[in-house]
Write a protein that holds these residues in place. Sequence first.
Motif, PDB file in Angstrom:
ATOM      1  N   UNK A 114      21.001  29.594 -20.113  1.00 15.67           N
ATOM      2  CA  UNK A 114      20.908  28.548 -19.021  1.00 15.67           C
ATOM      3  C   UNK A 114      20.076  29.432 -17.644  1.00 15.67           C
ATOM      4  N   UNK A 115      21.200  30.100 -17.300  1.00 17.69           N
ATOM      5  CA  UNK A 115      20.840  30.875 -16.135  1.00 17.69           C
ATOM      6  C   UNK A 115      19.491  31.835 -16.274  1.00 17.69           C
ATOM      7  N   UNK A 116      19.409  32.367 -17.563  1.00 14.47           N
ATOM      8  CA  UNK A 116      18.326  32.959 -17.691  1.00 14.47           C
ATOM      9  C   UNK A 116      16.833  32.469 -17.863  1.00 14.47           C
ATOM     10  N   UNK A 117      16.958  30.955 -18.061  1.00 15.06           N
ATOM     11  CA  UNK A 117      15.565  30.313 -18.346  1.00 15.06           C
ATOM     12  C   UNK A 117      14.545  30.856 -17.349  1.00 15.06           C
ATOM     13  N   UNK A 118      15.027  30.771 -16.021  1.00 18.15           N
ATOM     14  CA  UNK A 118      14.006  31.129 -14.852  1.00 18.15           C
ATOM     15  C   UNK A 118      13.421  32.440 -15.179  1.00 18.15           C
ATOM     16  N   UNK A 119      14.063  33.278 -15.783  1.00 15.61           N
ATOM     17  CA  UNK A 119      13.654  34.832 -15.935  1.00 15.61           C
ATOM     18  C   UNK A 119      13.420  35.446 -17.403  1.00 15.61           C
ATOM     19  N   UNK A 120      12.993  34.210 -18.135  1.00 11.50           N
ATOM     20  CA  UNK A 120      12.954  34.315 -19.712  1.00 11.50           C
ATOM     21  C   UNK A 120      12.157  35.477 -19.759  1.00 11.50           C
ATOM     22  N   UNK A 121      11.216  35.866 -19.415  1.00  8.28           N
ATOM     23  CA  UNK A 121      10.176  36.965 -19.729  1.00  8.28           C
ATOM     24  C   UNK A 121      10.969  38.154 -19.567  1.00  8.28           C
ATOM     25  N   UNK A 122      11.935  38.426 -18.858  1.00  9.40           N
ATOM     26  CA  UNK A 122      12.404  39.621 -18.670  1.00  9.40           C
ATOM     27  C   UNK A 122      13.798  39.557 -19.288  1.00  9.40           C
ATOM     28  N   UNK A 123      13.960  38.653 -20.174  1.00 12.92           N
ATOM     29  CA  UNK A 123      15.527  38.612 -21.156  1.00 12.92           C
ATOM     30  C   UNK A 123      15.354  38.727 -22.256  1.00 12.92           C
ATOM     31  N   UNK A 124      16.066  39.387 -22.634  1.00 12.41           N
ATOM     32  CA  UNK A 124      16.350  39.472 -24.057  1.00 12.41           C
ATOM     33  C   UNK A 124      17.288  38.470 -24.814  1.00 12.41           C
ATOM     34  N   UNK A 125      17.454  37.299 -24.043  1.00 16.09           N
ATOM     35  CA  UNK A 125      18.235  36.240 -24.923  1.00 16.09           C
ATOM     36  C   UNK A 125      17.544  35.305 -25.676  1.00 16.09           C
ATOM     37  N   UNK A 126      16.009  35.345 -25.754  1.00 13.43           N
ATOM     38  CA  UNK A 126      15.598  34.357 -26.291  1.00 13.43           C
ATOM     39  C   UNK A 126      14.455  34.637 -27.663  1.00 13.43           C
ATOM     40  N   UNK A 127      14.837  33.812 -28.625  1.00 10.81           N
ATOM     41  CA  UNK A 127      14.102  34.114 -29.562  1.00 10.81           C
ATOM     42  C   UNK A 127      12.390  34.060 -29.615  1.00 10.81           C
ATOM     43  N   UNK A 128      11.710  34.384 -30.601  1.00 16.46           N
ATOM     44  CA  UNK A 128      10.272  34.359 -30.576  1.00 16.46           C
ATOM     45  C   UNK A 128       9.839  32.943 -30.416  1.00 16.46           C
TER      46      UNK A 128
END
Length: 163
Positions: free
Chosen positions: A82-96
């Motif tokens: 949730x905290x990383x949603x704002x920087x999702x492009x630079x985060x490895x926490x999100x699936x394709x």
Amino acid sequence: MTFTDSLVDIPVRLDFDQLVPRFSRAVASLDHAATGELDRAGVDPALRELVRLRASQLNGCAYCVDQHANDGRAAGVTDQKLHAVAIWRDSGLFTAAERSALELTESVTRLSETHVPDAVVDHARAVLGEEQLAALLSLIVAINAWNMIGVTTRCWPVHRTAG
């Protein structure tokens, strides 16, 4: 003085729900229709909340950011994500699939700037399929409508929580 003593109340500008109740119900119906399409297309509830949260962040809707962060938690999204949603492009926490949905969300939400390029739609179609793409588009339209109302009127204050 405690921390809560220093918080600032944000005044309501218009009681939107009271002033235009039929329209408010129509927007709620739009949102329910989008949710039905998401259910039909098999879009994960956690992904829905990530989309709602990101659009709300971009639009600056305090109520919706708070609401959809809480709803995301309830749908099983971790606080870290949730905290990383704002920087999702630079985060490895999100699936394709999440990345594609967030990219679509940003492009549609920033419609006047992006005009939603073919590449964004084509990528979402390739990753999500047409049915989920269309269902997510209905959700993005609905959350942007809510955000427009919330930001303009501030009719739904954020309720403070303990902690």
